[in-house]
Design a protein around this motif. Sequence first.
Motif, PDB file in Angstrom:
ATOM      1  N   ASP A   1       0.856  -1.201   0.000  1.00  0.00           N
ATOM      2  CA  ASP A   1       0.000   0.000   0.000  1.00  0.00           C
ATOM      3  C   ASP A   1       0.885   1.241   0.000  1.00  0.00           C
ATOM      4  O   ASP A   1       2.105   1.147   0.116  1.00  0.00           O
ATOM      5  CB  ASP A   1      -0.881   0.035   1.258  1.00  0.00           C
ATOM      6  CG  ASP A   1      -2.022  -0.963   1.186  1.00  0.00           C
ATOM      7  OD1 ASP A   1      -2.974  -0.711   0.441  1.00  0.00           O
ATOM      8  OD2 ASP A   1      -1.936  -2.004   1.871  1.00  0.00           O
ATOM      9  N   HIS A   2       0.252   2.413  -0.146  1.00  0.00           N
ATOM     10  CA  HIS A   2       1.008   3.664  -0.004  1.00  0.00           C
ATOM     11  C   HIS A   2       0.172   4.671   0.763  1.00  0.00           C
ATOM     12  O   HIS A   2      -1.055   4.701   0.631  1.00  0.00           O
ATOM     13  CB  HIS A   2       1.446   4.221  -1.363  1.00  0.00           C
ATOM     14  CG  HIS A   2       0.317   4.553  -2.301  1.00  0.00           C
ATOM     15  ND1 HIS A   2      -0.268   5.793  -2.355  1.00  0.00           N
ATOM     16  CD2 HIS A   2      -0.332   3.805  -3.225  1.00  0.00           C
ATOM     17  CE1 HIS A   2      -1.210   5.799  -3.277  1.00  0.00           C
ATOM     18  NE2 HIS A   2      -1.283   4.604  -3.815  1.00  0.00           N
ATOM     19  N   TYR A   3       0.850   5.462   1.608  1.00  0.00           N
ATOM     20  CA  TYR A   3       0.123   6.452   2.403  1.00  0.00           C
ATOM     21  C   TYR A   3       0.156   7.838   1.764  1.00  0.00           C
ATOM     22  O   TYR A   3      -0.522   8.744   2.212  1.00  0.00           O
ATOM     23  CB  TYR A   3       0.670   6.502   3.850  1.00  0.00           C
ATOM     24  CG  TYR A   3       2.130   6.895   3.968  1.00  0.00           C
ATOM     25  CD1 TYR A   3       2.522   8.228   3.922  1.00  0.00           C
ATOM     26  CD2 TYR A   3       3.115   5.929   4.104  1.00  0.00           C
ATOM     27  CE1 TYR A   3       3.866   8.578   4.017  1.00  0.00           C
ATOM     28  CE2 TYR A   3       4.448   6.265   4.195  1.00  0.00           C
ATOM     29  CZ  TYR A   3       4.828   7.594   4.152  1.00  0.00           C
ATOM     30  OH  TYR A   3       6.146   7.941   4.234  1.00  0.00           O
TER      31      TYR A   3
ATOM     32  N   THR B   1      -9.748   6.699  -1.359  1.00  0.00           N
ATOM     33  CA  THR B   1      -9.732   5.411  -2.054  1.00  0.00           C
ATOM     34  C   THR B   1      -8.300   5.023  -2.411  1.00  0.00           C
ATOM     35  O   THR B   1      -7.881   3.895  -2.208  1.00  0.00           O
ATOM     36  CB  THR B   1     -10.599   5.495  -3.341  1.00  0.00           C
ATOM     37  OG1 THR B   1     -11.954   5.619  -2.941  1.00  0.00           O
ATOM     38  CG2 THR B   1     -10.451   4.252  -4.193  1.00  0.00           C
ATOM     39  N   ASP B   2      -7.577   5.985  -2.939  1.00  0.00           N
ATOM     40  CA  ASP B   2      -6.200   5.771  -3.421  1.00  0.00           C
ATOM     41  C   ASP B   2      -5.221   6.414  -2.458  1.00  0.00           C
ATOM     42  O   ASP B   2      -4.853   7.557  -2.633  1.00  0.00           O
ATOM     43  CB  ASP B   2      -6.088   6.351  -4.838  1.00  0.00           C
ATOM     44  CG  ASP B   2      -4.723   6.189  -5.445  1.00  0.00           C
ATOM     45  OD1 ASP B   2      -3.922   5.426  -4.907  1.00  0.00           O
ATOM     46  OD2 ASP B   2      -4.453   6.860  -6.464  1.00  0.00           O
ATOM     47  N   ASN B   3      -4.783   5.764  -1.395  1.00  0.00           N
ATOM     48  CA  ASN B   3      -4.894   4.332  -1.185  1.00  0.00           C
ATOM     49  C   ASN B   3      -5.242   4.062   0.271  1.00  0.00           C
ATOM     50  O   ASN B   3      -5.159   2.947   0.752  1.00  0.00           O
ATOM     51  CB  ASN B   3      -3.549   3.719  -1.605  1.00  0.00           C
ATOM     52  CG  ASN B   3      -3.414   2.253  -1.416  1.00  0.00           C
ATOM     53  OD1 ASN B   3      -2.532   1.835  -0.704  1.00  0.00           O
ATOM     54  ND2 ASN B   3      -4.312   1.491  -1.983  1.00  0.00           N
TER      55      ASN B   3
ATOM     56  N   GLU C   1       5.855   7.196  -1.576  1.00  0.00           N
ATOM     57  CA  GLU C   1       6.239   7.910  -2.807  1.00  0.00           C
ATOM     58  C   GLU C   1       5.586   7.315  -4.057  1.00  0.00           C
ATOM     59  O   GLU C   1       6.049   7.567  -5.165  1.00  0.00           O
ATOM     60  CB  GLU C   1       7.769   7.883  -2.978  1.00  0.00           C
ATOM     61  CG  GLU C   1       8.505   8.620  -1.876  1.00  0.00           C
ATOM     62  CD  GLU C   1       9.995   8.789  -2.167  1.00  0.00           C
ATOM     63  OE1 GLU C   1      10.545   8.025  -2.975  1.00  0.00           O
ATOM     64  OE2 GLU C   1      10.595   9.703  -1.579  1.00  0.00           O
ATOM     65  N   GLU C   2       4.520   6.539  -3.863  1.00  0.00           N
ATOM     66  CA  GLU C   2       3.912   5.875  -5.014  1.00  0.00           C
ATOM     67  C   GLU C   2       3.396   6.889  -6.018  1.00  0.00           C
ATOM     68  O   GLU C   2       3.525   6.699  -7.226  1.00  0.00           O
ATOM     69  CB  GLU C   2       2.765   4.957  -4.546  1.00  0.00           C
ATOM     70  CG  GLU C   2       2.331   3.944  -5.598  1.00  0.00           C
ATOM     71  CD  GLU C   2       1.292   4.460  -6.585  1.00  0.00           C
ATOM     72  OE1 GLU C   2       1.121   3.823  -7.622  1.00  0.00           O
ATOM     73  OE2 GLU C   2       0.658   5.508  -6.326  1.00  0.00           O
ATOM     74  N   GLU C   3       2.806   7.963  -5.519  1.00  0.00           N
ATOM     75  CA  GLU C   3       2.180   8.943  -6.419  1.00  0.00           C
ATOM     76  C   GLU C   3       3.202   9.803  -7.169  1.00  0.00           C
ATOM     77  O   GLU C   3       2.833  10.594  -8.033  1.00  0.00           O
ATOM     78  CB  GLU C   3       1.192   9.830  -5.645  1.00  0.00           C
ATOM     79  CG  GLU C   3       0.035   9.069  -4.993  1.00  0.00           C
ATOM     80  CD  GLU C   3      -0.955   8.468  -5.981  1.00  0.00           C
ATOM     81  OE1 GLU C   3      -0.680   8.454  -7.188  1.00  0.00           O
ATOM     82  OE2 GLU C   3      -2.001   7.979  -5.518  1.00  0.00           O
ATOM     83  N   ILE C   4       4.480   9.666  -6.828  1.00  0.00           N
ATOM     84  CA  ILE C   4       5.507  10.373  -7.614  1.00  0.00           C
ATOM     85  C   ILE C   4       6.435   9.366  -8.306  1.00  0.00           C
ATOM     86  O   ILE C   4       7.546   9.694  -8.716  1.00  0.00           O
ATOM     87  CB  ILE C   4       6.322  11.381  -6.761  1.00  0.00           C
ATOM     88  CG1 ILE C   4       6.893  10.715  -5.494  1.00  0.00           C
ATOM     89  CG2 ILE C   4       5.477  12.586  -6.382  1.00  0.00           C
ATOM     90  CD1 ILE C   4       7.920  11.573  -4.759  1.00  0.00           C
TER      91      ILE C   4
ATOM     92  N   THR D   1     -10.599   8.841  -8.227  1.00  0.00           N
ATOM     93  CA  THR D   1      -9.199   8.851  -7.781  1.00  0.00           C
ATOM     94  C   THR D   1      -8.393   9.800  -8.665  1.00  0.00           C
ATOM     95  O   THR D   1      -8.639   9.905  -9.865  1.00  0.00           O
ATOM     96  CB  THR D   1      -8.576   7.441  -7.827  1.00  0.00           C
ATOM     97  OG1 THR D   1      -8.724   6.939  -9.131  1.00  0.00           O
ATOM     98  CG2 THR D   1      -9.245   6.511  -6.847  1.00  0.00           C
ATOM     99  N   HIS D   2      -7.470  10.498  -8.066  1.00  0.00           N
ATOM    100  CA  HIS D   2      -6.605  11.519  -8.704  1.00  0.00           C
ATOM    101  C   HIS D   2      -7.402  12.765  -9.130  1.00  0.00           C
ATOM    102  O   HIS D   2      -6.812  13.713  -9.635  1.00  0.00           O
ATOM    103  CB  HIS D   2      -5.846  10.967  -9.929  1.00  0.00           C
ATOM    104  CG  HIS D   2      -4.783   9.979  -9.576  1.00  0.00           C
ATOM    105  ND1 HIS D   2      -3.627   9.844 -10.305  1.00  0.00           N
ATOM    106  CD2 HIS D   2      -4.682   9.085  -8.561  1.00  0.00           C
ATOM    107  CE1 HIS D   2      -2.869   8.890  -9.758  1.00  0.00           C
ATOM    108  NE2 HIS D   2      -3.504   8.426  -8.692  1.00  0.00           N
ATOM    109  N   ALA D   3      -8.694  12.774  -8.979  1.00  0.00           N
ATOM    110  CA  ALA D   3      -9.531  13.889  -9.455  1.00  0.00           C
ATOM    111  C   ALA D   3     -10.194  14.573  -8.256  1.00  0.00           C
ATOM    112  O   ALA D   3     -10.139  14.064  -7.136  1.00  0.00           O
ATOM    113  CB  ALA D   3     -10.590  13.336 -10.404  1.00  0.00           C
TER     114      ALA D   3
HETATM  115 ZN    ZN Z   1      -2.719   6.973  -7.271  1.00  0.00          ZN
END
Ligand code: ZN
Length: 465
Positions: free
Chosen positions: A98-100, A131-133, A165-168, A437-439
């Motif tokens: 998972d990622h925080y 939701t993410d994540n 750092e998942e989102e980057i 998600t992302h929006a």
């Molecule tokens: Zn994401």
Amino acid sequence: MACPKNRLMVVVMSFDLGKVYSYIDEQAEAFVKDLVKLVKQPSVSAKGEGIVECAKLVEEMMRDAGLSTKILTGQKGNPVVYGEVKSKSSRKTLLFYDHYDVQPPEPLEKWKYDPFSGKIAEGKIYGRGVTDNKGNFVSRLKAVHGFLEVFGDLPVNVKFFVEGEEEIGSPNLEPIVKAHKCLLSADAAIWEFGGTDRHGRPELYLGLKGVLSVELRAKGALKDVHSANAPLIPNPAWRLVWALNALKSKDEKILIKDFYENVRSSLPEETECLKNIPFEDEEMRKELGIKYFLKGVSGLEALKALLFQPTCTINGLISGYTGKGSKTVLPHEAMVKLDFRLVPDQKPEEIFEKLVCHLKTCGFEDLEIIKYGSTEPAKTPINDPFVVLVAEAAEKVYGKKAVIYPLSAGSGPMHLFRNFLGYPIVSAGCGGPESNTHAPNENLEIEGFIKGTKFIATLISDFAE
Ligand SMILES: [Zn+2]
């Protein structure tokens, strides 16, 4: 060196899943409260906002659920929160990735509620990252907590790997995973994302595409000059356009020599399962205002291209004067950013070498080529027993056959776990078709969150058998 095995004497114990379900129902409100608390803590990796605080909160939540924890750090980058519980009754291990961290919430004016308020409305929790994540992470943690509360034990060993750092693009993850090979050993893993589709069917994803990002720079004179000098002075913008022409043809074929060399063709059973995927291609075209997809594909053919086709995309290009009106100038520099989406078994390093070699062969040795981030593609075979197990567990909870995506069009660091650590991985979660998600207005249905928690509990129970 082999990793030491869990030497505990195995105690035969039976776990009544019904009791865990009851616990989840009883505690639903408290679970939602905990998720809201986590959503309220901003953790935007792109801006370095709230990262340390969020990692601390994740660690606290794991400890409260009965896990022992550890913070994993590399030379640089955000901390990874690791947590585990050893089973008294099994030697099998299931890992959750998972990622925080979350995406930036902008544009703020498009949100109905403050993105870090964790506002509950219409049976949903609203907030960036719900939701993410964060929702997926909390549902997994609560399923584990449920077993520990009810039985004081788990049917399998459980590990959590929660990165920041998942989102980057997880730029600092590789050395951390490679330094902790034994700690992260497992028999299978559940990846971060997933949910149900419009018909309430659970969606499972078996892999991710790889990605390679590069920049090409063409240089001309030392400074911009009057365009009257064009008969004499080389124009870097033209150089770049010609170089790009050497990379892809009008019929969408990537021209880099041996680019398609290691592309593994999809298996008949993978193509077969595409038929169950509800791909709304007409809606997609309408939403984007385009009449046709590239090469005129539609339906199943379009879905196949989306999931299995490698790409070369111009992300942006710039040179010279692009302001109002006209300016008769000859630019001294031109730059383009490109990404390649890669499919199994293409390797980003090899593709980069092929790109450099191809440009050189085509006479563009003068271009500067800069390599940015990259990740390898990764995929678990559709006939892996773990895939079957996850699909069956999902069907039990959702009452509908799972929709299986043999590959997802997105990318992520799955290859570190799938290719390096070597276990089967399925991505499954508790998101919904309107989670955004992302929006703006990202949300998670409370019902979906609780059902997702039961699904993970079921999976943990089935995995033990
Ligand atoms: Zn994401």
